[in-house]
Scaffold this motif. Structure first.
Motif, short mmCIF file in Angstrom:
data_model
loop_
_atom_site.label_atom_id
_atom_site.label_comp_id
_atom_site.label_asym_id
_atom_site.label_seq_id
_atom_site.Cartn_x
_atom_site.Cartn_y
_atom_site.Cartn_z
N SER A 150 0.83 -1.20 0.00
CA SER A 150 0.00 0.00 0.00
C SER A 150 0.86 1.24 0.00
O SER A 150 2.06 1.20 0.32
CB SER A 150 -0.93 0.01 1.21
OG SER A 150 -0.16 0.05 2.41
N LEU A 151 0.25 2.34 -0.40
CA LEU A 151 0.88 3.65 -0.37
C LEU A 151 0.33 4.44 0.81
O LEU A 151 -0.87 4.43 1.06
CB LEU A 151 0.61 4.41 -1.68
CG LEU A 151 1.08 3.74 -2.97
CD1 LEU A 151 0.72 4.61 -4.16
CD2 LEU A 151 2.57 3.48 -2.95
N ALA A 152 1.24 5.10 1.50
CA ALA A 152 0.80 5.89 2.65
C ALA A 152 0.11 7.17 2.21
O ALA A 152 -0.79 7.66 2.87
CB ALA A 152 1.99 6.21 3.56
N VAL A 161 -1.15 12.34 -2.81
CA VAL A 161 0.05 13.08 -3.19
C VAL A 161 0.75 12.38 -4.36
O VAL A 161 1.31 13.02 -5.26
CB VAL A 161 0.98 13.22 -1.98
CG1 VAL A 161 2.26 13.96 -2.37
CG2 VAL A 161 0.28 13.96 -0.86
N THR A 162 0.72 11.05 -4.36
CA THR A 162 1.34 10.30 -5.46
C THR A 162 0.63 10.61 -6.78
O THR A 162 1.28 10.78 -7.83
CB THR A 162 1.27 8.80 -5.16
OG1 THR A 162 1.89 8.56 -3.91
CG2 THR A 162 1.97 8.00 -6.23
N LEU A 222 -0.78 2.25 -9.40
CA LEU A 222 -0.47 3.67 -9.34
C LEU A 222 1.03 3.90 -9.27
O LEU A 222 1.58 4.78 -9.96
CB LEU A 222 -1.16 4.29 -8.12
CG LEU A 222 -1.18 5.81 -8.03
CD1 LEU A 222 -1.92 6.40 -9.22
CD2 LEU A 222 -1.84 6.25 -6.74
N LEU A 223 1.71 3.10 -8.48
CA LEU A 223 3.16 3.24 -8.39
C LEU A 223 3.84 2.81 -9.68
O LEU A 223 4.83 3.44 -10.12
CB LEU A 223 3.69 2.41 -7.21
CG LEU A 223 5.15 2.64 -6.83
CD1 LEU A 223 5.38 4.10 -6.46
CD2 LEU A 223 5.56 1.74 -5.69
N ILE A 224 3.33 1.77 -10.33
CA ILE A 224 3.89 1.34 -11.62
C ILE A 224 3.72 2.43 -12.67
O ILE A 224 4.63 2.71 -13.47
CB ILE A 224 3.22 0.03 -12.08
CG1 ILE A 224 3.65 -1.12 -11.15
CG2 ILE A 224 3.57 -0.30 -13.52
CD1 ILE A 224 2.92 -2.41 -11.41
N ALA A 225 2.57 3.09 -12.65
CA ALA A 225 2.36 4.19 -13.59
C ALA A 225 3.37 5.30 -13.35
O ALA A 225 3.92 5.89 -14.30
CB ALA A 225 0.93 4.73 -13.44
N GLY A 226 3.63 5.59 -12.08
CA GLY A 226 4.62 6.61 -11.79
C GLY A 226 6.00 6.23 -12.25
O GLY A 226 6.74 7.06 -12.80
N PRO A 260 5.60 4.16 -0.15
CA PRO A 260 5.09 2.80 -0.26
C PRO A 260 5.55 1.95 0.92
O PRO A 260 6.59 2.21 1.52
CB PRO A 260 5.67 2.30 -1.58
CG PRO A 260 6.95 3.07 -1.71
CD PRO A 260 6.67 4.43 -1.14
N GLY A 261 4.76 0.95 1.26
CA GLY A 261 5.12 0.08 2.37
C GLY A 261 4.57 -1.30 2.20
O GLY A 261 3.60 -1.53 1.47
N CYS A 262 5.18 -2.23 2.92
CA CYS A 262 4.73 -3.62 2.93
C CYS A 262 4.01 -3.87 4.26
O CYS A 262 4.58 -3.64 5.33
CB CYS A 262 5.92 -4.57 2.78
SG CYS A 262 6.75 -4.45 1.18
N ASP A 263 2.79 -4.32 4.22
CA ASP A 263 1.98 -4.60 5.40
C ASP A 263 1.82 -6.11 5.56
O ASP A 263 1.56 -6.82 4.58
CB ASP A 263 0.60 -3.96 5.27
CG ASP A 263 0.68 -2.45 5.13
OD1 ASP A 263 1.64 -1.86 5.66
OD2 ASP A 263 -0.22 -1.88 4.49
N TRP A 264 1.99 -6.57 6.80
CA TRP A 264 1.74 -7.97 7.09
C TRP A 264 1.20 -8.10 8.51
O TRP A 264 1.32 -7.19 9.33
CB TRP A 264 3.01 -8.81 6.90
CG TRP A 264 4.09 -8.52 7.91
CD1 TRP A 264 4.29 -9.13 9.09
CD2 TRP A 264 5.10 -7.52 7.81
NE1 TRP A 264 5.36 -8.61 9.73
CE2 TRP A 264 5.90 -7.61 8.97
CE3 TRP A 264 5.42 -6.57 6.84
CZ2 TRP A 264 6.97 -6.79 9.18
CZ3 TRP A 264 6.50 -5.75 7.04
CH2 TRP A 264 7.27 -5.86 8.22
#
Length: 849
Positions: free
Chosen positions: A6-8, A12-13, A104-108, A153-157
């Motif tokens: 997920s993106l925090a 803004v992204t 969204l991040l891949i597009a960026g 961006p971050g990894c959640d578990w």
């Protein structure tokens, strides 16, 4: 295991990607030759205007390399691209799913890659291929780092953790734990060995609980191991329990279990304070597990007393009845000792046999109040020494007062006789006068006053139908048992009615009521008997010659003539006749009846006497009034005994209360009070009449609160500057409110009260009883519904196993997140700086801006 991405900051992204799209559009426009046409400089010719160079195309045409396009297209790109990106990106981010955030991040990243590629193509004609590639990579790396910083961006578990409940171990480290109950090891060693054996046998206690150990005595301190060092000068069990309630686990939870290891010999608080602390634990769902250390700890012989239910004020003539109630456990076949007394002494000492293992004891005690003032009543119940010698004690502060004499006039109608007599008493502040008229109404004979609230009852001309026989019996009992005085002064209507002769009044009357008979009313000159001439209730009669030679004053008036319409029967054997008629018939007879007294007056009226002359007025007033009683001041301390070590160490303070008994709320307060403390002789058992040992007392500052004065004895207040063992006397004195401040005290204008307290030299931790299992058992029982229990310390291993039998841990799933921008913020900033700086340096070396 990674559960989601997920993106925090997705919003803004989205905006950042839109800006990058706009930048890409500008670069592509510049690459295609988009530029604003050159404008001629004012004052120059058209030929001087710069014309862009042309390149010859392969087909031979002379097409310009930079075809002119509208300049507004660049501005449109700067506005349209972010707007479109915001709309599209917001719709994408609205899904809130990890896939949407990833797209969204891949597009960026795709836009950053396109910008870097376009930037490289613009440099190919000016720089060699390797340099242009390096510049593009540096700028692209900077853009990627900026994109990561703004999007975060971050990894959640999800991870599972076990939260352990808090167990607070309170270990008694007072000096009483150093006692050896027999020839074996000390209590501290016994407890330490038992606890360490339990730790070895049940090692998983620390896996099931978050352990926090504390040693307590005069204070509470951290402890690293299950070991007791008995060095503390006091046992503060109540304070330790309150401190345990404030402790918290690493996750912020309060204690689930409090494990108390002690002998129960509290020296810093009362058993009631321990019970209050245990009640607070129960209110917070905390289990209190007590391990008792001491002789026969497995057999918790105990005695608990109910609070005393006694009046706060008693008269000096009353006998105080004290109902004592106690509960004894495990004491079958033994004796319970019950003691009661005033101000630290015991004047009543009785024993009660205990038949059953668990028995409720109820016993009434009778005590006579001491002198006027405020006194501490103490009742103590003690077990035999072989059962531990535990003592349960209850105290109450009682004010013993010789109050204003409370007089009640009861009549069947409004009469001048009772009105004049009441006025004579009301002018003396020593009396409190009440009047009540009992009218005879059918079916209403139970409206009798509360006789026991008065000191003297005057029964006038009342109708027997207005008062019941039960009420008269109650009056007779109040006279015999409580000391209520009764004056029978109802004339022929009262004494001539045979109804009263058949009531219980006949038993207390000093004359035979059945022998009384009505006679014609006549005015007679009363004659003093030999007894009456010496009796304090009557003024002395003077002969006429002496009366003429020495005009009477208000202190010795004559007995005048009065109207009489009744002839008394025979006086009873123990009665005394004070006044007689001229024919020697008794006119005023008195007698003691039990604790009280009763008088019978044969006259109908005395009020005309008060109107004849000033002499008669003074005689009438003296006949109906007694000498006033002045009330003394009182002073008392919160305890009778204090320990020197605790006073010096600050664990105890002497709290003093003082006041003036009987001070009315509306009366002016004393303008000056003082409190003196002086050292008394060791053998003193009661307040002295003068300065103890001839020493001048130390003056102590007092503060008034309401109708009382309070003081706290500081270190500087003690004679010699420090408390020493022995007896100390406090003297409280107050000057009258109408006396000017600083004036020389006048005789009788100072009320003085005194009291004693003792400072003990011995160690309270070593003073018997040195253990109290009952208070531990009671505290543990208060939390029984939450798992609280009482055990001997020898059962520590079983207690450990019981605590670990049920797994009270909580499995909690928590979401963990790895935030790249947060974890690698400095690295991303360094890469951004390096990428942009390297691009700038390479272009600068090759002559580009």
């Amino acid at each position: 295991m990674i559960a989601s991405f997920s993106l925090a900051q997705p919003a803004v992204t989205v905006l950042g990607i839109g800006v990058l799209v706009a930048v890409l559009a500008v670069l592509r426009s510049r690459a295609r030759g988009v530029a604003a046409p050159a404008l001629p400089v004012p004052g120059s010719s058209a030929e001087d205007a710069q014309v862009p160079e042309t390149d010859v195309q392969p087909d031979g045409s002379g097409q310009s390399a930079f075809a002119l396009q509208p300049a507004s297209s660049v501005s449109i790109a700067f506005v349209a691209a972010p707007a479109a990106a915001l709309v599209a990106g917001s719709m994408l981010a609205a899904f809130g799913s990890p896939v949407a955030h990833g797209l969204l991040l891949i597009a960026g990243l795709a836009v950053v890659t396109a910008i870097s590629a376009q930037y490289r193509r613009t440099l190919l004609g000016k720089l060699d291929a390797a340099t242009s590639r390096t510049c593009a990579l540096g700028r692209g790396a900077a853009l990627v780092c900026l994109l990561l910083i703004i999007s975060r961006p971050g990894c959640d578990w999800t991870e599972s953790v076990w939260e352990r409940p808090l167990l607070v171990g309170l270990l008694d480290s007072s000096r009483s734990m150093s006692i050896s109950d027999g020839s074996g090891p000390s209590r501290a060693d016994l407890a330490t060995n038992a606890m360490q054996a339990a730790v070895r046998a049940v090692p998983n206690l620390e896996d099931r609980y978050e352990l926090q150990l504390r040693a307590f005595g005069a204070g509470v301190s951290p402890l690293d191991e299950w070991k007791i060092k008995p060095t503390e000068p006091a046992s503060g069990i109540a304070a330790a329990l309150r401190a345990a309630m404030q402790m918290r686990s690493p996750i912020g939870d309060g204690p689930a279990v409090v494990l108390l290891v002690s002998d129960g010999a509290e020296t810093g608080a009362s058993p009631g304070q321990i019970a209050a602390a245990a009640a607070d634990l129960a209110a917070r769902d905390v289990a209190l597990v007590c391990l008792a250390v001491g002789p026969n700890a497995s057999r918790a012989a105990s005695v608990q007393m109910d609070p005393l239910v006694v009046p706060s004020r008693v008269g000096s003539r009353e006998t105080l009845s004290i109902p004592v109630a106690a509960q004894v456990e495990d004491c079958g076949g033994s004796q319970l000792r019950i003691q009661a007394g005033w101000d630290g002494g015991f004047s009543v000492d009785e024993t009660r046999a205990i038949r059953d293992s668990s028995q409720r004891i109820q016993q009434g005690l009778q005590l006579t109040p001491p002198s006027e003032g405020v006194h501490r009543l103490t009742v103590r119940a003690s077990l035999p020494a072989e059962l531990g010698g535990q003592c349960a004690e209850q105290s109450a502060v009682i004010q013993v007062r010789d109050e204003r004499i409370r007089v009640l006039f009861v009549d069947g109608q409004l009469r001048s006789e009772s009105a004049f007599a009441a006025r004579a008493l009301r002018t003396d502040p020593a009396f409190d006068v009440s009047q009540q008229v009992l009218l005879a109404k059918a079916g209403e004979t139970d409206r009798a006053p509360a006789w026991r609230e008065f000191d003297v009852v005057v029964l006038g001309n009342i109708d027997p139908k207005a008062i019941s026989r039960d009420a008269l019996a109650d009056l007779a009992e109040a006279t015999q048992r409580q000391g209520v005085g009764v004056l029978l002064a109802g004339g022929d209507r009262f004494f001539g009615d045979r109804t009263f002769a058949r009531s219980d009044l006949a038993a207390i009357s000093p004359v035979e009521l059945s022998g009384c008979a009505a006679v014609d009313a006549s005015v007679v000159d009363l004659v003093l008997s030999d007894v009456g001439a010496r009796h304090a209730a009557l003024p002395p009669r003077k002969p006429a010659a002496e009366r003429l030679a020495n005009p009477p004053t208000g202190t010795a008036p004559l007995i005048p003539q009065v109207s009489i319409s009744i002839r008394f029967g025979n006086p009873k054997p123990l009665a005394e006749t004070l006044l007689r008629t001229p024919d020697q018939a008794p006119a005023l007879v008195v007698a003691n009846v039990g604790r009280g007294r009763c008088a019978a007056a044969a006259w109908d009226e005395t009020w005309p006497w008060a109107l004849r002359s000033d002499e008669g007025f003074a005689g009438h007033r003296q006949l109906w009034r007694g000498l006033p009683r002045w009330l003394s001041a009182w002073v008392i301390t919160d305890r009778a005994d204090y320990t020197r070590s605790s006073l010096v160490g600050g664990q105890e303070t002497v709290a003093v209360r003082a006041g003036i008994a009987g001070l009315d709320a509306g009366a002016p307060p004393p303008q000056f009070v003082r409190l003196l403390m002086r050292r008394a002789e060791e053998s003193t058992t009661a307040p002295s009449s003068g300065a103890a040992g001839g020493a001048i007392g130390t003056r102590i500052r007092v503060v008034r609160t309401g109708e009382e004065w309070h003081a706290q004895l500081a270190a500087a207040d003690w004679p010699g500057g420090s408390p020493r063992a022995g007896a100390y006397e406090l003297e409280f004195s107050a000057e009258a409110g109408d006396q000017p401040v600083g004036a020389t005290p006048r005789a009788g204008d100072i009320a003085t009260g005194k009291t004693l307290f003792h400072v003990l030299a011995d160690d309270p931790e070593l003073r018997s009883p040195t253990f109290n299992f009952a208070v531990l058992q009671s505290a543990a029982t208060a939390t029984a519904s939450h798992g609280g229990s009482f055990h001997a310390v020898s059962e520590a291993t079983a207690v450990w196993r019981e605590l670990t039998k049920a797994d009270r841990r909580r499995r909690v799933e928590r979401v963990a997140r790895f935030d790249f921008a947060e974890r690698m913020s400095w690295l991303l900033l360094a890469l951004t700086t390096a990428g942009l700086g390297g691009d700038w340096l390479l272009r600068k070396r090759n002559g580009l801006r």
